[in-house]
Design a protein around this motif. Structure first.
Motif, PDB file in Angstrom:
ATOM      1  N   GLU A  21     -19.312 -19.417  34.038  1.00  0.00           N
ATOM      2  CA  GLU A  21     -18.713 -19.617  36.174  1.00  0.00           C
ATOM      3  C   GLU A  21     -17.806 -18.631  36.119  1.00  0.00           C
ATOM      4  OE1 GLU A  21     -17.921 -23.562  39.184  1.00  0.00           O
ATOM      5  OE2 GLU A  21     -18.038 -23.843  36.735  1.00  0.00           O
ATOM      6  N   ASP A  22     -18.010 -18.127  37.203  1.00  0.00           N
ATOM      7  CA  ASP A  22     -17.101 -17.306  38.154  1.00  0.00           C
ATOM      8  C   ASP A  22     -16.405 -16.085  37.214  1.00  0.00           C
ATOM      9  OD1 ASP A  22     -16.093 -16.649  40.690  1.00  0.00           O
ATOM     10  OD2 ASP A  22     -14.281 -17.739  40.638  1.00  0.00           O
ATOM     11  N   VAL A  23     -16.862 -15.751  36.241  1.00  0.00           N
ATOM     12  CA  VAL A  23     -16.004 -14.301  35.474  1.00  0.00           C
ATOM     13  C   VAL A  23     -15.262 -12.741  35.982  1.00  0.00           C
ATOM     14  CG1 VAL A  23     -15.909 -13.035  33.098  1.00  0.00           C
ATOM     15  CG2 VAL A  23     -17.074 -15.334  33.217  1.00  0.00           C
ATOM     16  N   THR A  24     -14.623 -13.007  36.887  1.00  0.00           N
ATOM     17  CA  THR A  24     -14.373 -11.157  37.002  1.00  0.00           C
ATOM     18  C   THR A  24     -13.269 -10.932  36.032  1.00  0.00           C
ATOM     19  OG1 THR A  24     -14.829 -12.818  39.381  1.00  0.00           O
ATOM     20  CG2 THR A  24     -13.319 -10.939  39.494  1.00  0.00           C
ATOM     21  N   LEU A  25     -13.675  -9.448  36.292  1.00  0.00           N
ATOM     22  CA  LEU A  25     -13.386  -8.741  34.602  1.00  0.00           C
ATOM     23  C   LEU A  25     -13.385  -7.362  35.131  1.00  0.00           C
ATOM     24  CD1 LEU A  25     -11.600  -8.392  32.441  1.00  0.00           C
ATOM     25  CD2 LEU A  25     -14.052  -8.796  31.226  1.00  0.00           C
ATOM     26  N   ASP A  26     -12.734  -6.410  34.926  1.00  0.00           N
ATOM     27  CA  ASP A  26     -12.317  -5.204  34.935  1.00  0.00           C
ATOM     28  C   ASP A  26     -11.553  -4.060  34.043  1.00  0.00           C
ATOM     29  OD1 ASP A  26     -13.198  -4.705  37.800  1.00  0.00           O
ATOM     30  OD2 ASP A  26     -10.874  -5.764  38.086  1.00  0.00           O
ATOM     31  N   ILE A  27     -12.913  -2.950  33.170  1.00  0.00           N
ATOM     32  CA  ILE A  27     -12.784  -2.844  32.368  1.00  0.00           C
ATOM     33  C   ILE A  27     -13.215  -1.437  31.891  1.00  0.00           C
ATOM     34  CG2 ILE A  27     -13.623  -2.170  29.530  1.00  0.00           C
ATOM     35  CD1 ILE A  27     -14.668  -5.282  29.669  1.00  0.00           C
ATOM     36  N   GLU A  28     -11.398  -0.532  31.966  1.00  0.00           N
ATOM     37  CA  GLU A  28     -11.706   0.284  31.916  1.00  0.00           C
ATOM     38  C   GLU A  28     -11.990   1.392  31.232  1.00  0.00           C
ATOM     39  OE1 GLU A  28      -9.889   2.216  34.794  1.00  0.00           O
ATOM     40  OE2 GLU A  28      -9.029  -0.259  34.772  1.00  0.00           O
ATOM     41  N   PRO A  29     -12.704   2.676  31.215  1.00  0.00           N
ATOM     42  CA  PRO A  29     -13.098   3.915  29.723  1.00  0.00           C
ATOM     43  C   PRO A  29     -12.437   3.722  29.354  1.00  0.00           C
ATOM     44  CG  PRO A  29     -13.559   4.522  31.846  1.00  0.00           C
ATOM     45  CD  PRO A  29     -12.673   3.519  32.678  1.00  0.00           C
ATOM     46  N   GLY A  30     -12.847   3.794  27.857  1.00  0.00           N
ATOM     47  CA  GLY A  30     -12.328   3.828  26.663  1.00  0.00           C
ATOM     48  C   GLY A  30     -11.539   2.212  25.676  1.00  0.00           C
ATOM     49  N   ARG A 184     -13.484   8.231  19.196  1.00  0.00           N
ATOM     50  CA  ARG A 184     -14.587   8.310  20.333  1.00  0.00           C
ATOM     51  C   ARG A 184     -14.616   7.949  21.727  1.00  0.00           C
ATOM     52  NH1 ARG A 184     -19.085  10.264  17.453  1.00  0.00           N
ATOM     53  NH2 ARG A 184     -20.582   9.639  19.639  1.00  0.00           N
ATOM     54  N   GLY A 185     -13.046   7.628  21.873  1.00  0.00           N
ATOM     55  CA  GLY A 185     -13.068   7.024  23.786  1.00  0.00           C
ATOM     56  C   GLY A 185     -14.001   5.482  23.978  1.00  0.00           C
ATOM     57  N   LEU A 186     -14.554   4.831  23.043  1.00  0.00           N
ATOM     58  CA  LEU A 186     -15.197   4.190  23.967  1.00  0.00           C
ATOM     59  C   LEU A 186     -15.613   2.908  24.284  1.00  0.00           C
ATOM     60  CD1 LEU A 186     -17.803   4.063  20.482  1.00  0.00           C
ATOM     61  CD2 LEU A 186     -18.712   5.192  22.035  1.00  0.00           C
ATOM     62  N   THR A 187     -16.138   2.642  25.009  1.00  0.00           N
ATOM     63  CA  THR A 187     -15.508   1.485  25.939  1.00  0.00           C
ATOM     64  C   THR A 187     -16.467   0.426  25.099  1.00  0.00           C
ATOM     65  OG1 THR A 187     -15.574   2.578  28.577  1.00  0.00           O
ATOM     66  CG2 THR A 187     -15.791   0.569  27.943  1.00  0.00           C
ATOM     67  N   ALA A 188     -15.842  -1.115  24.996  1.00  0.00           N
ATOM     68  CA  ALA A 188     -16.289  -1.913  24.227  1.00  0.00           C
ATOM     69  C   ALA A 188     -15.914  -2.832  24.436  1.00  0.00           C
ATOM     70  CB  ALA A 188     -16.019  -1.461  22.718  1.00  0.00           C
ATOM     71  N   ILE A 189     -17.303  -3.755  24.361  1.00  0.00           N
ATOM     72  CA  ILE A 189     -17.177  -5.179  24.681  1.00  0.00           C
ATOM     73  C   ILE A 189     -17.469  -5.833  23.326  1.00  0.00           C
ATOM     74  CG2 ILE A 189     -17.448  -7.318  26.074  1.00  0.00           C
ATOM     75  CD1 ILE A 189     -18.163  -5.545  28.471  1.00  0.00           C
ATOM     76  N   MET A 190     -16.564  -6.916  22.571  1.00  0.00           N
ATOM     77  CA  MET A 190     -16.774  -7.850  21.474  1.00  0.00           C
ATOM     78  C   MET A 190     -16.474  -9.696  22.049  1.00  0.00           C
ATOM     79  SD  MET A 190     -15.072  -7.114  17.673  1.00  0.00           S
ATOM     80  CE  MET A 190     -13.844  -8.576  17.626  1.00  0.00           C
ATOM     81  N   VAL A 191     -17.198  -9.603  20.645  1.00  0.00           N
ATOM     82  CA  VAL A 191     -17.240 -11.526  21.087  1.00  0.00           C
ATOM     83  C   VAL A 191     -16.967 -12.043  20.080  1.00  0.00           C
ATOM     84  CG1 VAL A 191     -18.814 -13.399  20.853  1.00  0.00           C
ATOM     85  CG2 VAL A 191     -18.935 -12.095  23.042  1.00  0.00           C
ATOM     86  N   THR A 192     -15.634 -13.043  19.660  1.00  0.00           N
ATOM     87  CA  THR A 192     -15.433 -13.509  18.711  1.00  0.00           C
ATOM     88  C   THR A 192     -14.533 -14.423  18.585  1.00  0.00           C
ATOM     89  OG1 THR A 192     -14.174 -13.525  16.742  1.00  0.00           O
ATOM     90  CG2 THR A 192     -13.637 -12.416  18.351  1.00  0.00           C
TER      91      THR A 192
END
Length: 379
Positions: A21-30, A184-192
């Motif tokens: 519900e209502d997840v707002t998030l900004d993720i920058e490059p890398g 490698r400057g990867l933009t990444a999202i991990m779940v744990t």
């Protein structure tokens, strides 16, 4: 080229039940962002909505400012690493890594060059001809990572990627993944659900509970300045002591009272959070920062630390830890001994009945005027 990702009021409902519900998030490059929380909190559902495997019920997903919510998974330019590795058992390591490239019609010579480069990157080039069953768990996970990276994704998604590894191997693979992501400057999202893993991997953490975001911040933000009792208890370990606050600085708990280090503009129900390593035990009446009296129930040597369990009252127990050796070694008190629990103002965190952080004047005074006003206004 890596990308910026934005989630805007993202949600998922199954009938009348809300999973996210209502997840707002900004993720920058890398940037590496970790979604962290207990089972069923909505973190995996959020990741799968980003990947396109689960259709969002509301909100939007933006990649470099462009909505991808209606795009199928194969058009989202994302690499995915699954908890179960999801390798093809009948294909060699090299063929597994090449699979995504084959599906995209990459010419053979270019494909082979990219596969060789990926296997060198994850230090598996000598095992290219082996089948997955001939590899260790850590090696299989590195194959899965190489396969995800081979397609040159704009975003890397990691779904509990280390949970099937034993503890020692998990640390090694986590370190390798973090170094690879950084290099490698990867933009990444991990779940744990593992907070130690999350603290080691993330640039920022997103703590989720019951489908909602509880707090977003760096490891230091969440550890030192938890926004809710849940975050205080979930990130690291905190003693959470619910009671009734009197005169702004005396917290009455069952069978005991605690004199807080600060005075707060609050009366009524409140919860105090103090981390075990921030408490010092001393003989009663000997320490200037004495906050409460108790009796040691258990004293345990745990190698690097000594842990004391102290009983304040019939329903109130506090855990205290300290270094077992060195110049700052904690004194070890035997079971049955009366002790004073001592801590300073910057070691305590108070929450009101609604779960919001309450800030005393000493904390607020150290903040910019605008922020301090906001904090005091929340009391």
């Amino acid at each position: 080229m890596t990308a910026a990702l934005s989630l805007r009021s993202l949600g998922k409902r199954y009938g009348l039940a809300s999973a996210v519900e209502d997840v707002t998030l900004d993720i920058e490059p890398g940037e590496m962002v970790v979604l962290l929380g207990p089972s069923g909190c909505g973190k995996t559902t959020t990741l799968r909505m980003i990947a396109g495997f689960v259709e969002a019920s509301g909100g939007d997903i933006l990649l470099d400012g462009h909505s991808i919510r209606r795009l199928p998974p194969h058009r989202r330019e994302m690499g995915m690493v699954f908890q179960s590795y999801a390798l093809f058992p009948h294909l060699s390591v090299a063929r597994n890594v090449a699979f995504g490239l084959e599906m995209r019609g990459v010419p053979r010579a270019e494909r082979e060059a990219q596969v060789a480069g990926m296997l060198r990157l994850v230090k598996l080039d000598a095992l290219a001809a082996r089948l997955p069953r001939e590899l260790s768990g850590g090696q299989q996970q590195r194959v899965a990572i190489a396969r995800a990276l081979a397609i040159r994704p704009r975003l890397l998604l990691l779904d509990e990627p280390l949970s099937n590894l034993d503890a020692a191997l998990r640390q090694d693979v986590a370190r390798e993944m973090r170094l690879l992501q950084r290099a490698r400057g990867l933009t990444a999202i991990m779940v744990t659900h593992d907070q130690t893993e999350a603290m080691a991997m993330a640039d920022r953490l997103v703590v989720m509970r019951a489908g909602r975001v509880e707090q977003i911040g760096t490891q230091e933000d969440l550890y030192e300045r938890p926004a809710t009792p849940f975050v205080a208890g979930f990130i690291g370990h905190s003693n959470l002591l619910p009671g009734t606050l009197h005169e702004g600085h005396v917290l009455q708990v069952p069978g005991s009272s605690i004199t807080l280090a600060q005075s707060y503009g609050l009366v009524g129900n409140a919860t105090l959070a103090v981390r075990p390593e921030r408490i010092v035990l001393a003989p009663p009446g000997t320490h200037p920062d004495e906050r409460a009296l108790g009796r040691v129930e258990l004293s345990t040597y745990l190698g690097a630390v000594v842990e004391h369990v102290v009983r304040l009252g019939p329903e109130t127990q506090v855990v205290v830890t300290g270094a077992s050796s060195g110049a700052g070694a904690a004194h070890r008190f035997p079971a049955g001994m009366a002790v004073a629990l001592c801590w300073t103002a910057d070691s305590e965190r108070l929450f009101n009945a609604a779960g919001g952080a309450v800030h005393g004047p000493r904390v607020a005074a150290g903040l910019p005027a605008q922020e301090a006003g906001q904090l005091v206004g929340n009391v």
